[in-house]
Design a protein around this motif. Sequence first.
Motif, PDB file in Angstrom:
ATOM      1  N   MET A 118       0.827  -1.210   0.000  1.00 52.73           N
ATOM      2  CA  MET A 118       0.000   0.000   0.000  1.00 52.73           C
ATOM      3  C   MET A 118       0.860   1.259   0.000  1.00 52.73           C
ATOM      4  SD  MET A 118      -3.053  -0.704   2.715  1.00 52.73           S
ATOM      5  CE  MET A 118      -3.358   1.058   2.714  1.00 52.73           C
ATOM      6  N   LEU A 119       1.870   1.271   0.868  1.00 55.62           N
ATOM      7  CA  LEU A 119       2.730   2.447   0.975  1.00 55.62           C
ATOM      8  C   LEU A 119       3.515   2.681  -0.313  1.00 55.62           C
ATOM      9  CD1 LEU A 119       4.019   1.990   4.634  1.00 55.62           C
ATOM     10  CD2 LEU A 119       2.489   3.793   3.785  1.00 55.62           C
ATOM     11  N   ALA A 120       3.890   1.607  -0.991  1.00 53.32           N
ATOM     12  CA  ALA A 120       4.591   1.757  -2.267  1.00 53.32           C
ATOM     13  C   ALA A 120       3.685   2.430  -3.300  1.00 53.32           C
ATOM     14  CB  ALA A 120       5.057   0.394  -2.777  1.00 53.32           C
ATOM     15  N   VAL A 121       2.421   2.028  -3.315  1.00 50.47           N
ATOM     16  CA  VAL A 121       1.465   2.649  -4.244  1.00 50.47           C
ATOM     17  C   VAL A 121       1.265   4.122  -3.899  1.00 50.47           C
ATOM     18  CG1 VAL A 121      -0.930   2.631  -5.053  1.00 50.47           C
ATOM     19  CG2 VAL A 121       0.284   0.467  -4.717  1.00 50.47           C
ATOM     20  N   LEU A 122       1.099   4.399  -2.613  1.00 49.32           N
ATOM     21  CA  LEU A 122       0.902   5.782  -2.191  1.00 49.32           C
ATOM     22  C   LEU A 122       2.131   6.636  -2.491  1.00 49.32           C
ATOM     23  CD1 LEU A 122      -0.852   5.127   1.255  1.00 49.32           C
ATOM     24  CD2 LEU A 122      -1.917   6.127  -0.791  1.00 49.32           C
ATOM     25  N   THR A 123       3.307   6.091  -2.273  1.00 50.96           N
ATOM     26  CA  THR A 123       4.535   6.829  -2.547  1.00 50.96           C
ATOM     27  C   THR A 123       4.668   7.144  -4.028  1.00 50.96           C
ATOM     28  OG1 THR A 123       5.636   5.771  -0.668  1.00 50.96           O
ATOM     29  CG2 THR A 123       7.055   6.794  -2.329  1.00 50.96           C
ATOM     30  N   GLU A 124       4.385   6.163  -4.864  1.00 54.11           N
ATOM     31  CA  GLU A 124       4.432   6.376  -6.308  1.00 54.11           C
ATOM     32  C   GLU A 124       3.433   7.444  -6.748  1.00 54.11           C
ATOM     33  OE1 GLU A 124       3.641   3.858 -10.438  1.00 54.11           O
ATOM     34  OE2 GLU A 124       4.081   2.775  -8.574  1.00 54.11           O
ATOM     35  N   ALA A 125       2.312   7.542  -6.019  1.00 54.08           N
ATOM     36  CA  ALA A 125       1.291   8.535  -6.354  1.00 54.08           C
ATOM     37  C   ALA A 125       1.656   9.934  -5.858  1.00 54.08           C
ATOM     38  CB  ALA A 125      -0.050   8.115  -5.774  1.00 54.08           C
ATOM     39  N   GLY A 126       2.734  10.043  -5.069  1.00 52.72           N
ATOM     40  CA  GLY A 126       3.171  11.347  -4.610  1.00 52.72           C
ATOM     41  C   GLY A 126       2.938  11.628  -3.143  1.00 52.72           C
ATOM     42  N   GLY A 129       5.664  11.869   3.781  1.00 52.23           N
ATOM     43  CA  GLY A 129       5.547  12.451   5.101  1.00 52.23           C
ATOM     44  C   GLY A 129       4.189  12.236   5.755  1.00 52.23           C
ATOM     45  N   THR A 130       3.652  13.322   6.295  1.00 49.58           N
ATOM     46  CA  THR A 130       2.372  13.257   7.007  1.00 49.58           C
ATOM     47  C   THR A 130       1.249  12.790   6.092  1.00 49.58           C
ATOM     48  OG1 THR A 130       3.069  15.032   8.494  1.00 49.58           O
ATOM     49  CG2 THR A 130       0.710  14.588   8.365  1.00 49.58           C
ATOM     50  N   ASP A 131       1.258  13.242   4.839  1.00 49.42           N
ATOM     51  CA  ASP A 131       0.227  12.808   3.882  1.00 49.42           C
ATOM     52  C   ASP A 131       0.171  11.283   3.790  1.00 49.42           C
ATOM     53  OD1 ASP A 131      -0.561  15.329   3.249  1.00 49.42           O
ATOM     54  OD2 ASP A 131       0.501  15.438   1.344  1.00 49.42           O
ATOM     55  N   ARG A 132       1.341  10.668   3.714  1.00 46.25           N
ATOM     56  CA  ARG A 132       1.390   9.210   3.560  1.00 46.25           C
ATOM     57  C   ARG A 132       0.938   8.513   4.834  1.00 46.25           C
ATOM     58  NH1 ARG A 132       6.896   7.244   1.250  1.00 46.25           N
ATOM     59  NH2 ARG A 132       7.605   8.014   3.282  1.00 46.25           N
ATOM     60  N   LEU A 198     -11.077   7.482  -0.910  1.00 48.46           N
ATOM     61  CA  LEU A 198     -10.042   7.662  -1.912  1.00 48.46           C
ATOM     62  C   LEU A 198     -10.212   8.983  -2.672  1.00 48.46           C
ATOM     63  CD1 LEU A 198      -9.827   3.999  -3.258  1.00 48.46           C
ATOM     64  CD2 LEU A 198      -7.991   5.256  -2.105  1.00 48.46           C
ATOM     65  N   ARG A 199     -11.450   9.380  -2.907  1.00 49.72           N
ATOM     66  CA  ARG A 199     -11.692  10.671  -3.589  1.00 49.72           C
ATOM     67  C   ARG A 199     -11.156  11.840  -2.762  1.00 49.72           C
ATOM     68  NH1 ARG A 199     -16.765   8.368  -4.872  1.00 49.72           N
ATOM     69  NH2 ARG A 199     -17.781   9.524  -3.183  1.00 49.72           N
ATOM     70  N   GLY A 200     -11.174  11.680  -1.446  1.00 47.72           N
ATOM     71  CA  GLY A 200     -10.743  12.764  -0.577  1.00 47.72           C
ATOM     72  C   GLY A 200      -9.251  12.794  -0.306  1.00 47.72           C
ATOM     73  N   LEU A 201      -8.530  11.735  -0.672  1.00 54.27           N
ATOM     74  CA  LEU A 201      -7.092  11.676  -0.422  1.00 54.27           C
ATOM     75  C   LEU A 201      -6.335  12.259  -1.606  1.00 54.27           C
ATOM     76  CD1 LEU A 201      -6.705   8.099   1.140  1.00 54.27           C
ATOM     77  CD2 LEU A 201      -6.554  10.291   2.315  1.00 54.27           C
ATOM     78  N   ARG A 202      -5.533  13.267  -1.325  1.00 54.31           N
ATOM     79  CA  ARG A 202      -4.750  13.899  -2.372  1.00 54.31           C
ATOM     80  C   ARG A 202      -3.338  14.166  -1.835  1.00 54.31           C
ATOM     81  NH1 ARG A 202      -8.136  12.168  -4.781  1.00 54.31           N
ATOM     82  NH2 ARG A 202      -9.604  13.071  -6.288  1.00 54.31           N
ATOM     83  N   PRO A 203      -2.303  13.810  -2.614  1.00 49.61           N
ATOM     84  CA  PRO A 203      -0.936  14.086  -2.168  1.00 49.61           C
ATOM     85  C   PRO A 203      -0.592  15.572  -2.319  1.00 49.61           C
ATOM     86  CG  PRO A 203      -0.899  13.179  -4.384  1.00 49.61           C
ATOM     87  CD  PRO A 203      -2.349  13.164  -3.935  1.00 49.61           C
ATOM     88  N   GLY A 204       0.431  15.983  -1.601  1.00 53.77           N
ATOM     89  CA  GLY A 204       0.968  17.318  -1.829  1.00 53.77           C
ATOM     90  C   GLY A 204       0.626  18.346  -0.778  1.00 53.77           C
ATOM     91  N   SER A 205      -0.137  17.986   0.266  1.00 49.90           N
ATOM     92  CA  SER A 205      -0.495  18.982   1.278  1.00 49.90           C
ATOM     93  C   SER A 205       0.545  19.053   2.391  1.00 49.90           C
ATOM     94  CB  SER A 205      -1.859  18.660   1.884  1.00 49.90           C
ATOM     95  OG  SER A 205      -1.846  17.420   2.560  1.00 49.90           O
ATOM     96  N   ASP A 206       1.453  18.055   2.425  1.00 53.91           N
ATOM     97  CA  ASP A 206       2.452  18.017   3.504  1.00 53.91           C
ATOM     98  C   ASP A 206       3.550  19.066   3.253  1.00 53.91           C
ATOM     99  OD1 ASP A 206       3.895  17.200   5.687  1.00 53.91           O
ATOM    100  OD2 ASP A 206       4.878  15.548   4.637  1.00 53.91           O
TER     101      ASP A 206
END
Length: 206
Positions: A118-126, A129-132, A198-206
């Motif tokens: 899961m974390l690998a997918v999230l990391t690849e998506a951007g 840190g705190t976002d992840r 999932l719709r509410g999760l967006r990378p880049g706010s950290d």
Amino acid sequence: MPRPRSLSQDRIADAALAVLDRAGTDGLTMRAVAGELGTSPMALYRYVDDRGQLERWVVERVLSRVDLALPEGLPWAGRIELLLDRARAAVVTHPAVVPLVLTHRHAAPSSLRLIETMLAVLTEAGFTGTDRVVAQRALIGHLLGTLLLDHLGPLPGDGTETMAALPVDAFPHLAATAAHARQVAPADEFRLGLAALLRGLRPGSD
């Protein structure tokens, strides 16, 4: 009672799963698992230290069946959805395992591999840190929360029916929502809730 020539961790876990499916967590004893294996409790203790280890082996056996291979080209949210749907499907096959998953999820190597994937997918998506951290915990929380609610079943006295019968002048939203909740299957509730998350999760706010 003769001792079997060899008892593997998987064989013992499968026997424990058979006991859980038949008798629930209260029925999961070393004696019951030994009986399932056709051996004695003392012989079983040569392989398993205690019930705690037995429970961890069961959780590992269930989660080891989750396919962690994800198709290429699928958006990150689709891969997360597929992964968690597979995890849910593996656990709901054995409903009595749900409390054990909550207790031992950090001790099972397959659980750690699931989270790592899961974390690998999230990391690849951007996500970093705190976002992840927040995304991973929110997603696991949704999986475990829906599994637990499904396992616990209706509230004592059929709470949904009680809430649906509340006076609409005092509880208009609660009564209407409870009435509609009776029409939502657990699998649909899991899937739709995950999609909303999932719709509410967006990378880049950290």
